[in-house]
Each structure stands twice: as structure tokens, then as C-alpha cells.
Design a protein around this motif. Structure first.
Motif, PDB file in Angstrom:
ATOM      1  N   ALA A  68     -31.853  28.764  -6.394  1.00 33.13           N
ATOM      2  CA  ALA A  68     -33.196  28.620  -5.828  1.00 33.13           C
ATOM      3  C   ALA A  68     -34.011  29.898  -6.001  1.00 33.13           C
ATOM      4  O   ALA A  68     -35.206  29.840  -6.325  1.00 33.13           O
ATOM      5  CB  ALA A  68     -33.100  28.253  -4.346  1.00 33.13           C
ATOM      6  N   LEU A  83     -37.733  24.036  -3.797  1.00 27.69           N
ATOM      7  CA  LEU A  83     -36.735  25.097  -3.641  1.00 27.69           C
ATOM      8  C   LEU A  83     -35.496  24.572  -2.914  1.00 27.69           C
ATOM      9  O   LEU A  83     -34.372  24.975  -3.236  1.00 27.69           O
ATOM     10  CB  LEU A  83     -37.337  26.296  -2.923  1.00 27.69           C
ATOM     11  N   ASP A  84     -35.685  23.649  -1.988  1.00 28.81           N
ATOM     12  CA  ASP A  84     -34.534  23.049  -1.315  1.00 28.81           C
ATOM     13  C   ASP A  84     -33.725  22.207  -2.299  1.00 28.81           C
ATOM     14  O   ASP A  84     -32.491  22.219  -2.269  1.00 28.81           O
ATOM     15  CB  ASP A  84     -34.971  22.207  -0.124  1.00 28.81           C
ATOM     16  N   GLU A  86     -33.406  22.779  -5.479  1.00 29.56           N
ATOM     17  CA  GLU A  86     -32.648  23.745  -6.293  1.00 29.56           C
ATOM     18  C   GLU A  86     -31.487  24.332  -5.485  1.00 29.56           C
ATOM     19  O   GLU A  86     -30.386  24.506  -6.012  1.00 29.56           O
ATOM     20  CB  GLU A  86     -33.565  24.853  -6.799  1.00 29.56           C
ATOM     21  N   ARG A  87     -31.710  24.605  -4.227  1.00 30.45           N
ATOM     22  CA  ARG A  87     -30.677  25.180  -3.351  1.00 30.45           C
ATOM     23  C   ARG A  87     -29.495  24.229  -3.192  1.00 30.45           C
ATOM     24  O   ARG A  87     -28.361  24.657  -3.020  1.00 30.45           O
ATOM     25  CB  ARG A  87     -31.303  25.503  -1.987  1.00 30.45           C
TER      26      ARG A  87
END
Length: 189
Positions: A68, A83-84, A86-87
């Protein structure tokens, strides 16, 4: 496993997206058995031009944070939802095994054969896990090619990811996708 059972498992094997994989994951003994099976592939010259990274537990989240952060550095406009996503790349399935290709120049063994051996390792691992009743997804994704992520995973500059194999219990198995028509891909000479 009988021959008919093996053929049926191979004929119906289906990748399950990681978001549809839950626990429990395999035991340490199951994982070790699959890794041993995965390593029993054609390997001209006995080079073992591959290795394994076992990613489970908190490591999935720690590496997800790195993924992320790299994405955020490249796309500062990325919103919290992206981003979540990707995380969570490595966090859905209880186990992810990265197969690392160590293919390189050799006086006798073509690099291409070494790369093919790493692909065979991935498929042997997938088949072993599926034969044990688990579901899998063999993926790469963008971060498999990003040097910052590869460095965080501890890969040497010449090493590459052959695949991230996500393993878990299928919450839902997607419908089969169209498969190639053999008449279009088989030539008899």
C-alpha cells in the motif's frame, strides 16, 4: 488417490479469487508436504532455480502495508478505499506462498528451462493443495514486478516472482470460465 480421482480433480480444478478464500489454512505438516511435492519438478542440472517464501499470519499484513505504501508513493491521489485494497492483497487467504525464480545464465542450462522449472513448481504446489481439498489462486499482480516490494521481500536483484499462490478454503467457487477449443490449439505433425 486413484487415477480417475486425479483426472477429475485436474479436469475440474478452478482458481478461486483470494477474496473468496477463508481459513483454516493448512497445517505445518501439510504445507511441508506440498513444498516437497512442488520441488519434485523437472530441473535440468539440479540447479533448484527457485525458492519459496511462506507468507502467513501477521506477515501478510506487514507486507500488505508495504504494498500500500509503494502504491501511495506512485499514486498520491489514491483514496483510502484503493489503499485498503492494496493493503489487503496478501491478507485474504490464510496462506500465501511466493515462488521465487532464481533463473540465470549458466554454462549448460538455458535460462528458459530454469524459468519453466519455476512455473512447474507453481503448478505442482497448486495441484498438491487442491488434491488436499484446499482452493488456490496463482497470481502475480503489479507488485510482483516492483523492485521496492521485491527488496522488501528480500529478493536478490536477479530474482523474480513466478507467482504468489494464495491457499485457503473456498467460500464460493466461481463458475468455470471458457476453456480453449482443442481444435484451435492442437496441431498434429
Amino acid at each position: 488417490m486413484t487415477s480417475l480421482v486425479t483426472h477429475e480433480m485436474l479436469r475440474t480444478r478452478r482458481s478461486v479469487p483470494p477474496i473468496n478464500l477463508d481459513g483454516p489454512g493448512p497445517s505445518a505438516e501439510e504445507l511441508d508436504a506440498w513444498l516437497a511435492i512442488a520441488a519434485r519438478v523437472p530441473d535440468h542440472g539440479k540447479l533448484a532455480p527457485w525458492r519459496f517464501l511462506v507468507i502467513e499470519g501477521e506477515a501478510r499484513h506487514r507486507l500488505g502495508a508495504i504494498i500500500a505504501n509503494v502504491h501511495a508513493a506512485d499514486f498520491p491521489e489514491a483514496d483510502a478505499k484503493r489503499l485498503d485494497l492494496e493493503r489487503q492483497r496478501l491478507a485474504h487467504a490464510p496462506l500465501v506462498v511466493a515462488v521465487v525464480s532464481r533463473a540465470g545464465p549458466h554454462v549448460k542450462i538455458p535460462e528458459w528451462e530454469q524459468v519453466l522449472s519455476a512455473g512447474a513448481v507453481c503448478m505442482n504446489f497448486v495441484v498438491a493443495a487442491n488434491a488436499a481439498g484446499y482452493a488456490t489462486a496463482w497470481l502475480t499482480e503489479w507488485f510482483a514486478y516492483d523492485r521496492r516490494v521485491l527488496d522488501a521481500l528480500g529478493l536478490d536483484p536477479a530474482e523474480r516472482i513466478a507467482g504468489f499462490i494464495h491457499v485457503g478454503r473456498a467460500r464460493e467457487v466461481p463458475a468455470d470460465r471458457p476453456r480453449p477449443d482443442l481444435a484451435q490449439i492442437v496441431t498434429r505433425v
